[in-house]
Design a protein around this motif. Structure first.
Motif, PDB file in Angstrom:
ATOM      1  N   LEU A 112     -11.261  10.664   7.924  1.00  0.00           N
ATOM      2  CA  LEU A 112     -11.720  10.230   6.608  1.00  0.00           C
ATOM      3  C   LEU A 112     -11.310   8.786   6.339  1.00  0.00           C
ATOM      4  CD1 LEU A 112     -10.648  13.415   4.626  1.00  0.00           C
ATOM      5  CD2 LEU A 112     -12.924  12.888   5.506  1.00  0.00           C
ATOM      6  N   PRO A 113     -12.284   7.866   6.271  1.00  0.00           N
ATOM      7  CA  PRO A 113     -11.941   6.502   5.877  1.00  0.00           C
ATOM      8  C   PRO A 113     -11.563   6.489   4.392  1.00  0.00           C
ATOM      9  CG  PRO A 113     -14.313   6.743   6.020  1.00  0.00           C
ATOM     10  CD  PRO A 113     -13.713   8.047   6.503  1.00  0.00           C
ATOM     11  N   PRO A 114     -10.940   5.426   3.911  1.00  0.00           N
ATOM     12  CA  PRO A 114     -10.519   5.386   2.507  1.00  0.00           C
ATOM     13  C   PRO A 114     -11.642   5.734   1.522  1.00  0.00           C
ATOM     14  CG  PRO A 114      -9.637   3.494   3.656  1.00  0.00           C
ATOM     15  CD  PRO A 114     -10.558   4.201   4.616  1.00  0.00           C
ATOM     16  N   GLU A 115     -12.853   5.299   1.815  1.00  0.00           N
ATOM     17  CA  GLU A 115     -13.983   5.536   0.907  1.00  0.00           C
ATOM     18  C   GLU A 115     -14.303   7.023   0.771  1.00  0.00           C
ATOM     19  OE1 GLU A 115     -14.106   3.421   3.611  1.00  0.00           O
ATOM     20  OE2 GLU A 115     -13.630   1.658   2.376  1.00  0.00           O
ATOM     21  N   ARG A 116     -13.960   7.823   1.776  1.00  0.00           N
ATOM     22  CA  ARG A 116     -14.202   9.273   1.728  1.00  0.00           C
ATOM     23  C   ARG A 116     -12.942  10.042   1.370  1.00  0.00           C
ATOM     24  NH1 ARG A 116     -16.405  11.823   6.735  1.00  0.00           N
ATOM     25  NH2 ARG A 116     -16.271  13.654   5.401  1.00  0.00           N
ATOM     26  N   ALA A 117     -11.837   9.332   1.170  1.00  0.00           N
ATOM     27  CA  ALA A 117     -10.565   9.981   0.855  1.00  0.00           C
ATOM     28  C   ALA A 117     -10.159   9.600  -0.573  1.00  0.00           C
ATOM     29  CB  ALA A 117      -9.509   9.587   1.888  1.00  0.00           C
ATOM     30  N   PHE A 118      -9.052   8.902  -0.724  1.00  0.00           N
ATOM     31  CA  PHE A 118      -8.554   8.554  -2.063  1.00  0.00           C
ATOM     32  C   PHE A 118      -9.065   7.212  -2.556  1.00  0.00           C
ATOM     33  CE2 PHE A 118      -5.586  11.804  -0.677  1.00  0.00           C
ATOM     34  CZ  PHE A 118      -5.502  12.599  -1.801  1.00  0.00           C
ATOM     35  N   GLY A 119     -10.033   6.633  -1.841  1.00  0.00           N
ATOM     36  CA  GLY A 119     -10.665   5.390  -2.268  1.00  0.00           C
ATOM     37  C   GLY A 119      -9.901   4.161  -1.815  1.00  0.00           C
ATOM     38  N   PRO A 120     -10.540   3.011  -1.953  1.00  0.00           N
ATOM     39  CA  PRO A 120      -9.854   1.758  -1.606  1.00  0.00           C
ATOM     40  C   PRO A 120      -8.800   1.426  -2.652  1.00  0.00           C
ATOM     41  CG  PRO A 120     -12.021   1.303  -2.512  1.00  0.00           C
ATOM     42  CD  PRO A 120     -11.908   2.799  -2.404  1.00  0.00           C
ATOM     43  N   ARG A 121      -7.875   0.583  -2.288  1.00  0.00           N
ATOM     44  CA  ARG A 121      -6.875   0.110  -3.261  1.00  0.00           C
ATOM     45  C   ARG A 121      -7.567  -0.808  -4.260  1.00  0.00           C
ATOM     46  NH1 ARG A 121      -2.128   1.271  -3.113  1.00  0.00           N
ATOM     47  NH2 ARG A 121      -1.373  -0.604  -4.098  1.00  0.00           N
ATOM     48  N   ASN A 122      -7.238  -0.659  -5.516  1.00  0.00           N
ATOM     49  CA  ASN A 122      -7.828  -1.460  -6.585  1.00  0.00           C
ATOM     50  C   ASN A 122      -6.742  -2.380  -7.142  1.00  0.00           C
ATOM     51  OD1 ASN A 122      -8.898  -2.513  -8.931  1.00  0.00           O
ATOM     52  ND2 ASN A 122      -9.710  -0.581  -9.667  1.00  0.00           N
ATOM     53  N   PRO A 123      -6.861  -3.706  -6.914  1.00  0.00           N
ATOM     54  CA  PRO A 123      -5.819  -4.619  -7.412  1.00  0.00           C
ATOM     55  C   PRO A 123      -5.694  -4.610  -8.938  1.00  0.00           C
ATOM     56  CG  PRO A 123      -7.645  -5.837  -6.412  1.00  0.00           C
ATOM     57  CD  PRO A 123      -7.905  -4.387  -6.171  1.00  0.00           C
ATOM     58  N   GLU A 124      -6.737  -4.186  -9.644  1.00  0.00           N
ATOM     59  CA  GLU A 124      -6.664  -4.123 -11.107  1.00  0.00           C
ATOM     60  C   GLU A 124      -5.760  -2.995 -11.596  1.00  0.00           C
ATOM     61  OE1 GLU A 124     -10.472  -4.256 -13.017  1.00  0.00           O
ATOM     62  OE2 GLU A 124     -11.154  -5.877 -11.715  1.00  0.00           O
ATOM     63  N   LEU A 125      -5.384  -2.083 -10.693  1.00  0.00           N
ATOM     64  CA  LEU A 125      -4.483  -0.994 -11.066  1.00  0.00           C
ATOM     65  C   LEU A 125      -3.016  -1.340 -10.836  1.00  0.00           C
ATOM     66  CD1 LEU A 125      -6.501   2.118  -9.856  1.00  0.00           C
ATOM     67  CD2 LEU A 125      -6.249   1.224 -12.180  1.00  0.00           C
ATOM     68  N   ILE A 126      -2.736  -2.594 -10.524  1.00  0.00           N
ATOM     69  CA  ILE A 126      -1.357  -3.082 -10.455  1.00  0.00           C
ATOM     70  C   ILE A 126      -1.149  -3.839 -11.762  1.00  0.00           C
ATOM     71  CG2 ILE A 126       0.280  -4.535  -9.215  1.00  0.00           C
ATOM     72  CD1 ILE A 126      -1.389  -3.893  -6.677  1.00  0.00           C
ATOM     73  N   ARG A 127      -0.376  -3.244 -12.658  1.00  0.00           N
ATOM     74  CA  ARG A 127      -0.302  -3.716 -14.040  1.00  0.00           C
ATOM     75  C   ARG A 127       1.133  -3.862 -14.529  1.00  0.00           C
ATOM     76  NH1 ARG A 127      -5.466  -4.566 -16.135  1.00  0.00           N
ATOM     77  NH2 ARG A 127      -4.291  -4.626 -18.037  1.00  0.00           N
ATOM     78  N   PRO A 128       1.358  -4.889 -15.358  1.00  0.00           N
ATOM     79  CA  PRO A 128       2.668  -4.986 -16.015  1.00  0.00           C
ATOM     80  C   PRO A 128       2.748  -4.007 -17.190  1.00  0.00           C
ATOM     81  CG  PRO A 128       1.276  -6.812 -16.689  1.00  0.00           C
ATOM     82  CD  PRO A 128       0.497  -6.029 -15.666  1.00  0.00           C
ATOM     83  N   VAL A 129       3.935  -3.478 -17.401  1.00  0.00           N
ATOM     84  CA  VAL A 129       4.218  -2.603 -18.534  1.00  0.00           C
ATOM     85  C   VAL A 129       5.470  -3.164 -19.185  1.00  0.00           C
ATOM     86  CG1 VAL A 129       4.937  -0.276 -19.204  1.00  0.00           C
ATOM     87  CG2 VAL A 129       3.203  -0.581 -17.424  1.00  0.00           C
TER      88      VAL A 129
END
Length: 151
Positions: free
Chosen positions: A68-85
């Motif tokens: 399973l490549p990433p696209e068929r598994a948990f998806g590609p990494r999304n840099p927008e999901l690296i966020r400051p809190v």
């Protein structure tokens, strides 16, 4: 001797199976092969939808491995999901005495009453940076299954 076809996995089938999810290098993430097999009902969220999709149409007795490549598994990494809190938000979700270390998985309350989690990547006196990607996002995976029984 029966001429009946072997049962096949459907979208609502009950299954008994062994399964293994591993990295492409063969490192196990989860495996039932050394223990008791799993029993589950398809379509109830007991396996991720992309894993269930691999099972549809398999016959009882089949032993198969899926790449399973990433696209068929948990998806590609999304840099927008690296966020400051902000530290204030972090303390609201955990309490001021909590001691965090880089790499910790921290759960947050979602607005609708649910939960979501992120991995702590950086922290200072003002902000903490979290990666809210699934830990397996961006990775190719192997999914090995042995269908033992289908009802």
């Amino acid at each position: 001797m029966s001429n009946l076809p072997h049962p096949v996995v459907t979208e609502t089938a009950y299954l008994t199976l062994h399964y293994r999810l591993a990295s492409v290098t063969g490192t196990n993430i989860v495996s039932t092969f050394a223990d008791n097999p799993a029993t589950l009902q398809m379509g109830k969220g007991q396996l991720a939808p992309f894993l269930e999709a691999c099972l549809i149409g398999l016959e009882e007795g089949v032993h198969q491995t899926f790449e399973l490549p990433p696209e068929r598994a948990f998806g590609p990494r999304n840099p927008e999901l690296i966020r400051p809190v902000s530290i204030a938000t972090l303390e609201q979700n955990s309490g001021p005495t909590e001691d965090y270390a880089i790499g910790d998985l921290v759960e947050f309350a979602a607005p609708g009453g649910g939960q979501f989690a992120g991995v702590l990547r950086e922290i200072n006196h003002e902000n903490a940076v979290f990666d809210f990607n699934h830990p397996l996002a961006g990775q190719s995976l192997q999914f090995e299954v042995k269908i033992i029984g289908i009802m």
